[in-house]
Design a protein around this motif. Structure first.
Motif, PDB file in Angstrom:
ATOM      1  N   LYS A  30       0.839  -1.195   0.000  1.00  0.00           N
ATOM      2  CA  LYS A  30       0.000   0.000   0.000  1.00  0.00           C
ATOM      3  C   LYS A  30       0.873   1.243   0.000  1.00  0.00           C
ATOM      4  CE  LYS A  30      -3.993  -2.072   0.238  1.00  0.00           C
ATOM      5  NZ  LYS A  30      -5.014  -1.913  -0.838  1.00  0.00           N
ATOM      6  N   ARG A  31       0.258   2.358  -0.401  1.00  0.00           N
ATOM      7  CA  ARG A  31       0.992   3.625  -0.433  1.00  0.00           C
ATOM      8  C   ARG A  31       0.782   4.405   0.859  1.00  0.00           C
ATOM      9  NH1 ARG A  31       3.247   4.509  -5.164  1.00  0.00           N
ATOM     10  NH2 ARG A  31       2.403   3.527  -7.029  1.00  0.00           N
ATOM     11  N   THR A  32       1.758   5.209   1.206  1.00  0.00           N
ATOM     12  CA  THR A  32       1.654   6.086   2.378  1.00  0.00           C
ATOM     13  C   THR A  32       0.399   6.944   2.277  1.00  0.00           C
ATOM     14  OG1 THR A  32       4.065   6.180   2.545  1.00  0.00           O
ATOM     15  CG2 THR A  32       2.826   7.899   3.679  1.00  0.00           C
ATOM     16  N   GLY A  33      -0.339   7.014   3.379  1.00  0.00           N
ATOM     17  CA  GLY A  33      -1.547   7.820   3.435  1.00  0.00           C
ATOM     18  C   GLY A  33      -2.821   7.067   3.086  1.00  0.00           C
ATOM     19  N   GLU A  34      -2.698   5.875   2.514  1.00  0.00           N
ATOM     20  CA  GLU A  34      -3.890   5.090   2.179  1.00  0.00           C
ATOM     21  C   GLU A  34      -4.554   4.554   3.441  1.00  0.00           C
ATOM     22  OE1 GLU A  34      -2.219   2.554  -1.421  1.00  0.00           O
ATOM     23  OE2 GLU A  34      -4.377   2.244  -1.169  1.00  0.00           O
ATOM     24  N   LYS A  35      -5.861   4.335   3.353  1.00  0.00           N
ATOM     25  CA  LYS A  35      -6.586   3.637   4.419  1.00  0.00           C
ATOM     26  C   LYS A  35      -6.535   2.151   4.081  1.00  0.00           C
ATOM     27  CE  LYS A  35     -10.805   4.013   7.178  1.00  0.00           C
ATOM     28  NZ  LYS A  35     -12.039   4.790   7.411  1.00  0.00           N
ATOM     29  N   VAL A  36      -6.112   1.342   5.053  1.00  0.00           N
ATOM     30  CA  VAL A  36      -5.874  -0.080   4.804  1.00  0.00           C
ATOM     31  C   VAL A  36      -6.741  -0.913   5.736  1.00  0.00           C
ATOM     32  CG1 VAL A  36      -4.154  -1.929   4.752  1.00  0.00           C
ATOM     33  CG2 VAL A  36      -3.483   0.417   4.150  1.00  0.00           C
ATOM     34  N   LEU A  46      -5.867   0.585   9.307  1.00  0.00           N
ATOM     35  CA  LEU A  46      -4.817   1.592   9.378  1.00  0.00           C
ATOM     36  C   LEU A  46      -5.401   2.847   8.745  1.00  0.00           C
ATOM     37  CD1 LEU A  46      -3.408  -1.264   9.376  1.00  0.00           C
ATOM     38  CD2 LEU A  46      -1.396  -0.068   8.488  1.00  0.00           C
ATOM     39  N   GLU A  47      -5.682   3.847   9.557  1.00  0.00           N
ATOM     40  CA  GLU A  47      -6.424   5.026   9.091  1.00  0.00           C
ATOM     41  C   GLU A  47      -5.668   5.785   8.002  1.00  0.00           C
ATOM     42  OE1 GLU A  47      -9.455   5.724   9.826  1.00  0.00           O
ATOM     43  OE2 GLU A  47      -9.792   4.341  11.496  1.00  0.00           O
ATOM     44  N   SER A  48      -4.359   5.896   8.163  1.00  0.00           N
ATOM     45  CA  SER A  48      -3.514   6.578   7.169  1.00  0.00           C
ATOM     46  C   SER A  48      -2.147   5.886   7.238  1.00  0.00           C
ATOM     47  CB  SER A  48      -3.403   8.065   7.500  1.00  0.00           C
ATOM     48  OG  SER A  48      -2.520   8.704   6.595  1.00  0.00           O
ATOM     49  N   ALA A  49      -1.941   4.941   6.336  1.00  0.00           N
ATOM     50  CA  ALA A  49      -0.763   4.076   6.429  1.00  0.00           C
ATOM     51  C   ALA A  49       0.532   4.880   6.380  1.00  0.00           C
ATOM     52  CB  ALA A  49      -0.786   3.049   5.308  1.00  0.00           C
ATOM     53  N   SER A  50       1.479   4.443   7.200  1.00  0.00           N
ATOM     54  CA  SER A  50       2.804   5.058   7.199  1.00  0.00           C
ATOM     55  C   SER A  50       3.855   3.962   7.057  1.00  0.00           C
ATOM     56  CB  SER A  50       3.035   5.856   8.486  1.00  0.00           C
ATOM     57  OG  SER A  50       3.013   4.990   9.599  1.00  0.00           O
ATOM     58  N   THR A  51       5.059   4.359   6.651  1.00  0.00           N
ATOM     59  CA  THR A  51       6.110   3.360   6.385  1.00  0.00           C
ATOM     60  C   THR A  51       6.480   2.577   7.642  1.00  0.00           C
ATOM     61  OG1 THR A  51       7.772   5.093   6.652  1.00  0.00           O
ATOM     62  CG2 THR A  51       7.075   4.593   4.399  1.00  0.00           C
ATOM     63  N   ASN A  52       6.323   3.195   8.820  1.00  0.00           N
ATOM     64  CA  ASN A  52       6.670   2.460  10.040  1.00  0.00           C
ATOM     65  C   ASN A  52       5.606   1.431  10.431  1.00  0.00           C
ATOM     66  OD1 ASN A  52       4.651   3.974  11.202  1.00  0.00           O
ATOM     67  ND2 ASN A  52       6.007   5.265  12.410  1.00  0.00           N
ATOM     68  N   GLN A  53       4.569   1.306   9.625  1.00  0.00           N
ATOM     69  CA  GLN A  53       3.589   0.252   9.820  1.00  0.00           C
ATOM     70  C   GLN A  53       3.842  -0.945   8.906  1.00  0.00           C
ATOM     71  OE1 GLN A  53       0.073   2.860   9.430  1.00  0.00           O
ATOM     72  NE2 GLN A  53      -0.413   2.340  11.568  1.00  0.00           N
ATOM     73  N   THR A  54       4.931  -0.891   8.164  1.00  0.00           N
ATOM     74  CA  THR A  54       5.370  -2.062   7.410  1.00  0.00           C
ATOM     75  C   THR A  54       5.735  -3.158   8.398  1.00  0.00           C
ATOM     76  OG1 THR A  54       6.178  -0.827   5.496  1.00  0.00           O
ATOM     77  CG2 THR A  54       7.204  -2.963   5.925  1.00  0.00           C
ATOM     78  N   SER A  55       5.065  -4.316   8.283  1.00  0.00           N
ATOM     79  CA  SER A  55       5.240  -5.353   9.293  1.00  0.00           C
ATOM     80  C   SER A  55       4.473  -6.607   8.875  1.00  0.00           C
ATOM     81  CB  SER A  55       4.716  -4.856  10.649  1.00  0.00           C
ATOM     82  OG  SER A  55       4.979  -5.787  11.679  1.00  0.00           O
ATOM     83  N   MET A  56       4.642  -7.659   9.678  1.00  0.00           N
ATOM     84  CA  MET A  56       3.789  -8.846   9.573  1.00  0.00           C
ATOM     85  C   MET A  56       2.684  -8.697  10.603  1.00  0.00           C
ATOM     86  SD  MET A  56       3.032 -11.873   8.417  1.00  0.00           S
ATOM     87  CE  MET A  56       4.380 -12.829   7.729  1.00  0.00           C
TER      88      MET A  56
END
Lengths: 112, 111
Positions: A13-19, A78-88
């Motif tokens: 996903k891209r930064t800022g997307e809702k996931v 994830l309301e607004s995805a950020s790179t530090n939410q990259t994870s399993m």
């Protein structure tokens, strides 16, 4: 065979997307949990739910929310995805009062 | 609040030798304790659990763990390591049916 099913194995996903990460269990369990797993940090609890429409914050809820409209389904948002939410991300369920937890196979989320 | 400390982030043993993975816990209540294993690119599998019955708990694949309240420890052992034991191991404590995980110990088996 009892199951916890996570809808996606890999997600980009891209930064800022809702996931939305979806988890479904077929065991009629009351309790459901969302964890994230990062190397060297183990699994950390994000949110959990003891019943439909109930939710409680875990150890790292910031940047996340959850929804449990039906007993079998527990969604992590994830309301607004950020790179530090990259994870399993791992979902689990358990029956109330019984220490048998079943884990899903995980969703590896990459935020670019 | 509950917590778990896994004392070694990485353990290497030769095939056929004993395995010891160390875990200390902290809990306000009488704890339930677990060991989970995660093989590469696989999900979490329960190895064994302690829920206030016998202090020596036997699990799958020849693993066992001993609950020692005086030492607040729950170390995982196996008499003879096998190549298939190579994986990451997590010590876990519960409170109000909520699991708290340690940071994990990666076990490497040397042929």
């Amino acid at each position: 065979d009892v199951k916890v099913t996570q809808s996606s194995r890999y997600l980009v996903k891209r930064t800022g997307e809702k996931v939305f990460l979806e988890c479904v269990q077929d065991m009629d369990h009351e309790n459901m949990f969302w964890y994230r797993q990062d190397p060297g940090l183990g699994l950390r609890l994000i949110y959990f739910s003891y019943d439909v429409k109930m939710k409680e914050k875990g150890d790292i809820p910031e940047g996340y929310s959850v929804s449990r409209e039906k007993k079998e389904r527990f969604s992590l948002i994830l309301e607004s995805a950020s790179t530090n939410q990259t994870s399993m991300y791992l979902c689990a369920s358990s029956q109330q009062g019984f220490f048998g937890y079943t884990f899903g196979s995980g969703t590896r989320l990459t935020v670019v | 609040a509950q917590s778990v400390t896994q004392l070694d982030s990485h353990v290497s043993v030769s095939e056929g030798t004993p395995v010891l993975l160390r875990c200390n816990y902290s809990s306000s209540y009488s704890p339930s304790l677990f060991w989970y294993v995660q093989h590469p690119n696989k999900g979490l599998q329960l190895l064994l659990k302690y829920t206030s019955a016998a202090t020596l708990v036997k699990g799958i694949n020849g693993f066992e763990a001993e609950f020692k309240k005086s030492e607040t420890s729950f170390h995982l052992t196996k008499p003879s390591a096998h190549m298939s034991d190579a994986a990451e191991y997590f010590c876990v404590v519960t409170e109000r049916e909520k699991l708290t995980f340690g940071t994990g110990t990666r076990l490497t088996i040397i042929p």
